[in-house]
Design a protein around this motif. Structure first.
Motif, PDB file in Angstrom:
ATOM      1  N   GLY A  80       0.771  -1.049  -0.004  1.00 34.96           N
ATOM      2  CA  GLY A  80       0.054  -0.078  -0.047  1.00 34.96           C
ATOM      3  C   GLY A  80       0.762   1.261  -0.071  1.00 34.96           C
ATOM      4  N   ILE A  81       2.027   1.327  -0.546  1.00 31.09           N
ATOM      5  CA  ILE A  81       2.873   2.416  -0.484  1.00 31.09           C
ATOM      6  C   ILE A  81       3.281   2.901  -2.284  1.00 31.09           C
ATOM      7  CG2 ILE A  81       3.822   2.123   1.527  1.00 31.09           C
ATOM      8  CD1 ILE A  81       6.328   0.680   0.301  1.00 31.09           C
ATOM      9  N   ALA A  82       2.613   2.229  -2.985  1.00 32.87           N
ATOM     10  CA  ALA A  82       2.931   2.757  -4.353  1.00 32.87           C
ATOM     11  C   ALA A  82       2.640   4.197  -4.662  1.00 32.87           C
ATOM     12  CB  ALA A  82       1.915   1.924  -5.333  1.00 32.87           C
ATOM     13  N   HIS A  83       1.485   4.634  -3.966  1.00 36.13           N
ATOM     14  CA  HIS A  83       1.329   6.213  -4.158  1.00 36.13           C
ATOM     15  C   HIS A  83       2.480   7.040  -3.403  1.00 36.13           C
ATOM     16  CE1 HIS A  83      -0.123   5.222  -0.292  1.00 36.13           C
ATOM     17  NE2 HIS A  83      -0.168   6.517   0.039  1.00 36.13           N
ATOM     18  N   LEU A  84       3.498   6.345  -2.548  1.00 37.82           N
ATOM     19  CA  LEU A  84       4.463   6.875  -2.108  1.00 37.82           C
ATOM     20  C   LEU A  84       5.991   6.869  -2.737  1.00 37.82           C
ATOM     21  CD1 LEU A  84       3.655   6.071   1.777  1.00 37.82           C
ATOM     22  CD2 LEU A  84       3.233   8.319   0.529  1.00 37.82           C
ATOM     23  N   ALA A  85       5.661   6.426  -3.923  1.00 35.11           N
ATOM     24  CA  ALA A  85       6.859   5.940  -4.690  1.00 35.11           C
ATOM     25  C   ALA A  85       7.940   6.867  -4.676  1.00 35.11           C
ATOM     26  CB  ALA A  85       6.658   5.438  -5.860  1.00 35.11           C
ATOM     27  N   GLY A  86       7.521   8.373  -4.928  1.00 35.65           N
ATOM     28  CA  GLY A  86       8.546   9.264  -5.145  1.00 35.65           C
ATOM     29  C   GLY A  86       8.744  10.092  -3.848  1.00 35.65           C
ATOM     30  N   LEU A 105       9.755  -2.827   5.530  1.00 38.22           N
ATOM     31  CA  LEU A 105       9.358  -4.422   5.478  1.00 38.22           C
ATOM     32  C   LEU A 105       9.518  -4.824   3.859  1.00 38.22           C
ATOM     33  CD1 LEU A 105       8.626  -6.764   7.255  1.00 38.22           C
ATOM     34  CD2 LEU A 105       6.103  -6.051   6.756  1.00 38.22           C
ATOM     35  N   ALA A 106       9.139  -3.731   3.126  1.00 42.11           N
ATOM     36  CA  ALA A 106       8.992  -3.985   1.683  1.00 42.11           C
ATOM     37  C   ALA A 106      10.484  -4.099   1.125  1.00 42.11           C
ATOM     38  CB  ALA A 106       8.139  -2.773   0.798  1.00 42.11           C
ATOM     39  N   ARG A 107      11.434  -3.321   1.581  1.00 36.12           N
ATOM     40  CA  ARG A 107      12.638  -3.637   1.240  1.00 36.12           C
ATOM     41  C   ARG A 107      13.218  -4.919   1.710  1.00 36.12           C
ATOM     42  NH1 ARG A 107      17.073   0.855   3.394  1.00 36.12           N
ATOM     43  NH2 ARG A 107      16.567  -0.210   5.404  1.00 36.12           N
ATOM     44  N   ALA A 108      12.846  -5.291   2.799  1.00 37.30           N
ATOM     45  CA  ALA A 108      13.603  -6.364   3.434  1.00 37.30           C
ATOM     46  C   ALA A 108      13.069  -7.645   2.642  1.00 37.30           C
ATOM     47  CB  ALA A 108      13.105  -6.784   5.096  1.00 37.30           C
ATOM     48  N   LEU A 109      11.792  -7.339   2.148  1.00 40.64           N
ATOM     49  CA  LEU A 109      10.943  -8.831   1.466  1.00 40.64           C
ATOM     50  C   LEU A 109      11.561  -8.550  -0.201  1.00 40.64           C
ATOM     51  CD1 LEU A 109       7.742  -9.168   3.242  1.00 40.64           C
ATOM     52  CD2 LEU A 109       9.880 -10.363   3.267  1.00 40.64           C
ATOM     53  N   ALA A 110      12.066  -7.371  -0.511  1.00 41.01           N
ATOM     54  CA  ALA A 110      12.439  -7.239  -1.996  1.00 41.01           C
ATOM     55  C   ALA A 110      13.596  -8.431  -2.508  1.00 41.01           C
ATOM     56  CB  ALA A 110      13.109  -5.960  -2.239  1.00 41.01           C
ATOM     57  N   ARG A 111      14.336  -8.746  -1.446  1.00 39.98           N
ATOM     58  CA  ARG A 111      15.327  -9.913  -1.777  1.00 39.98           C
ATOM     59  C   ARG A 111      14.538 -11.432  -1.895  1.00 39.98           C
ATOM     60  NH1 ARG A 111      19.916 -10.203   2.523  1.00 39.98           N
ATOM     61  NH2 ARG A 111      20.707 -11.209   0.719  1.00 39.98           N
ATOM     62  N   GLU A 112      13.521 -11.352  -1.751  1.00 41.60           N
ATOM     63  CA  GLU A 112      12.781 -12.834  -1.640  1.00 41.60           C
ATOM     64  C   GLU A 112      13.490 -13.380  -0.589  1.00 41.60           C
ATOM     65  OE1 GLU A 112      12.348 -14.117  -5.631  1.00 41.60           O
ATOM     66  OE2 GLU A 112      10.883 -12.679  -6.051  1.00 41.60           O
ATOM     67  N   PRO A 113      13.685 -13.099   0.711  1.00 43.28           N
ATOM     68  CA  PRO A 113      14.361 -13.872   1.423  1.00 43.28           C
ATOM     69  C   PRO A 113      13.708 -15.101   2.100  1.00 43.28           C
ATOM     70  CG  PRO A 113      13.177 -12.263   2.623  1.00 43.28           C
ATOM     71  CD  PRO A 113      13.153 -12.014   1.210  1.00 43.28           C
ATOM     72  N   ALA A 114      14.508 -16.016   2.450  1.00 41.53           N
ATOM     73  CA  ALA A 114      13.861 -17.419   2.952  1.00 41.53           C
ATOM     74  C   ALA A 114      13.397 -16.872   4.647  1.00 41.53           C
ATOM     75  CB  ALA A 114      14.975 -18.640   2.828  1.00 41.53           C
ATOM     76  N   VAL A 115      14.088 -16.247   5.243  1.00 42.68           N
ATOM     77  CA  VAL A 115      13.814 -15.993   6.533  1.00 42.68           C
ATOM     78  C   VAL A 115      13.911 -14.247   6.818  1.00 42.68           C
ATOM     79  CG1 VAL A 115      14.901 -16.076   9.002  1.00 42.68           C
ATOM     80  CG2 VAL A 115      15.406 -17.766   7.424  1.00 42.68           C
ATOM     81  N   LEU A 116      12.752 -14.176   7.635  1.00 42.85           N
ATOM     82  CA  LEU A 116      12.535 -12.314   7.942  1.00 42.85           C
ATOM     83  C   LEU A 116      12.945 -12.253   9.384  1.00 42.85           C
ATOM     84  CD1 LEU A 116      11.690  -9.735   6.844  1.00 42.85           C
ATOM     85  CD2 LEU A 116       9.313 -10.454   7.706  1.00 42.85           C
ATOM     86  N   LEU A 117      13.510 -11.220   9.635  1.00 41.58           N
ATOM     87  CA  LEU A 117      14.174 -10.828  10.930  1.00 41.58           C
ATOM     88  C   LEU A 117      13.579  -9.467  11.276  1.00 41.58           C
ATOM     89  CD1 LEU A 117      17.660 -12.109  10.839  1.00 41.58           C
ATOM     90  CD2 LEU A 117      15.669 -13.410  11.744  1.00 41.58           C
ATOM     91  N   LEU A 118      12.999  -9.171  12.358  1.00 43.03           N
ATOM     92  CA  LEU A 118      12.493  -7.752  12.939  1.00 43.03           C
ATOM     93  C   LEU A 118      12.805  -7.496  14.088  1.00 43.03           C
ATOM     94  CD1 LEU A 118       9.716  -9.548  11.704  1.00 43.03           C
ATOM     95  CD2 LEU A 118       9.311  -7.200  11.074  1.00 43.03           C
TER      96      LEU A 118
END
Length: 355
Positions: free
Chosen positions: A114-120, A136-149
């Motif tokens: 839900g951040i497409a409108h904030l792209a710029g 979170l989008a940046r962390a998942l852009a790598r298509e990781p097998a594990v997510l750490l928060l």
């Protein structure tokens, strides 16, 4: 889906960390006080810190094995990491921050969060919740097998924390990958995690679902982190399989669990009953003038003696209406009185009264 398996040992300033956990396609919250070793575990998983001993495996892939001298650098571990303060690049737009992980702006990922409108837009112009979504989008852009928060809600003000927590819960629910969430707040863990691991001084005290930790805490420390009030006392067997507990702070309680000697007692505020009239006979009770009142949604929490009770605001007002300065009597059903052998670290900074 590959399972994350870890056993990490590391010498820290005040203790030696020794943590073993397995995480499947779920969110596991690592909960504990500041300095308990939570972030050390996260950094060791990400490859940002090398443990002294142990291993980290994802399925058949070995990321770290001290005995075999395997220690993959962060870029060779399939990990997405969301830092506590999000660590967004202030000079980059939202699209550029997310694209940094894979070299091209993943438009579907921006739309998903839900951040497409904030792209710029740049991070300085975003709200706390928006910054979290970008991280979170940046962390998942790598298509990781594990997510750490790492404390993903700590940077948010109280006003937005609850709403963003619900949003994050929805996002995590659709991932189906091993996710490890570090927090010191049991409420965050209860909403976001399938299982919770309580860590104290580098050791896991208990692992279970939030409901299991609430219903059957392993010790008084775990109970205090789930929101219970912990007090001390001396228990005497009652001859019926339970115990009578004289509280050090005054009053006494009955438990249906066996106990003897110096004990810690854990009681959740919503299990405490208040009445203006004393219970009949020599029934267990704690008596005192109602103390500080803290709003809790549509309810309130109030201290009576050494206990904290949670009840509807109008019910408290009714109790105090007739005689505002009169003592109230707090009682707890015996099945709700959890008793543990006393330990030095049972009493923690109070979490039961704060909203």
């Amino acid at each position: 889906m590959a399972q994350l398996d870890l056993h990490l040992c590391a010498r820290l300033r005040s203790f030696t960390l020794d943590v073993a956990l397995t995480v499947g396609a779920e969110t596991l919250a690592l909960v504990g006080p500041s300095g308990a070793g939570k972030t050390t575990v996260l950094r060791a998983l990400a490859g940002l810190r090398t443990a002294d001993a142990g291993h980290v495996r994802l399925g058949e892939a070995v990321w770290f094995d001290a005995a075999a001298r395997v220690d993959l650098p962060p870029e060779q571990r399939s990990v997405g990491l969301v830092f506590q303060e999000y660590a967004l690049f202030p000079h980059m737009t939202v699209a550029a921050n997310v694209a940094f992980a894979r070299g091209a702006a993943p438009v579907p990922l921006l739309e998903r969060f839900g951040i497409a409108h904030l792209a710029g837009a740049k991070p300085a112009g975003l709200s706390g919740g928006e910054r979290q979504r970008v991280a979170l989008a940046r962390a998942l852009a790598r298509e990781p097998a594990v997510l750490l928060l790492d404390e993903p809600l700590a940077a948010l003000d109280t006003h937005t924390r609850s709403a963003v927590r619900d949003e994050l819960d929805e996002l995590l629910g659709g991932l189906a990958i091993p996710t490890v969430l570090v927090t010191h707040d049991f409420r965050d863990a209860a909403v976001l995690a399938d299982r919770v691991a309580v860590i104290v001084d580098g050791r896991i005290r208990q692992v279970g679902s939030p409901a299991e930790l609430l219903a059957d805490p392993a010790d008084a420390f775990v109970a205090s982190f789930t929101g219970a009030t912990v007090v001390t006392g001396h228990a005497t067997p009652d001859g019926r399989g339970g115990a009578r507990i004289a509280l050090d702070q005054g009053g006494w309680l009955a438990s249906d669990r066996p106990a003897s000697g110096a004990v810690s007692v854990a009681v959740h505020p919503w299990e405490v009953l208040l009445d203006a009239a004393p219970p009949a006979g020599d029934a267990p009770r704690v008596t005192g003038i109602a103390g500080r009142v803290v709003p809790e949604g549509g309810r309130v929490r109030v201290r009576v003696g050494c206990l904290i009770a949670e009840l509807p605001a109008d019910a408290l007002a009714e109790l105090r209406a007739a005689q505002p300065e009169a003592a109230l009597h707090a009682t707890v059903p015996p099945q709700s009185v959890r008793v543990f052998p006393r330990r030095q670290d049972d009493l923690q900074p109070e979490v039961g009264l704060t909203p």
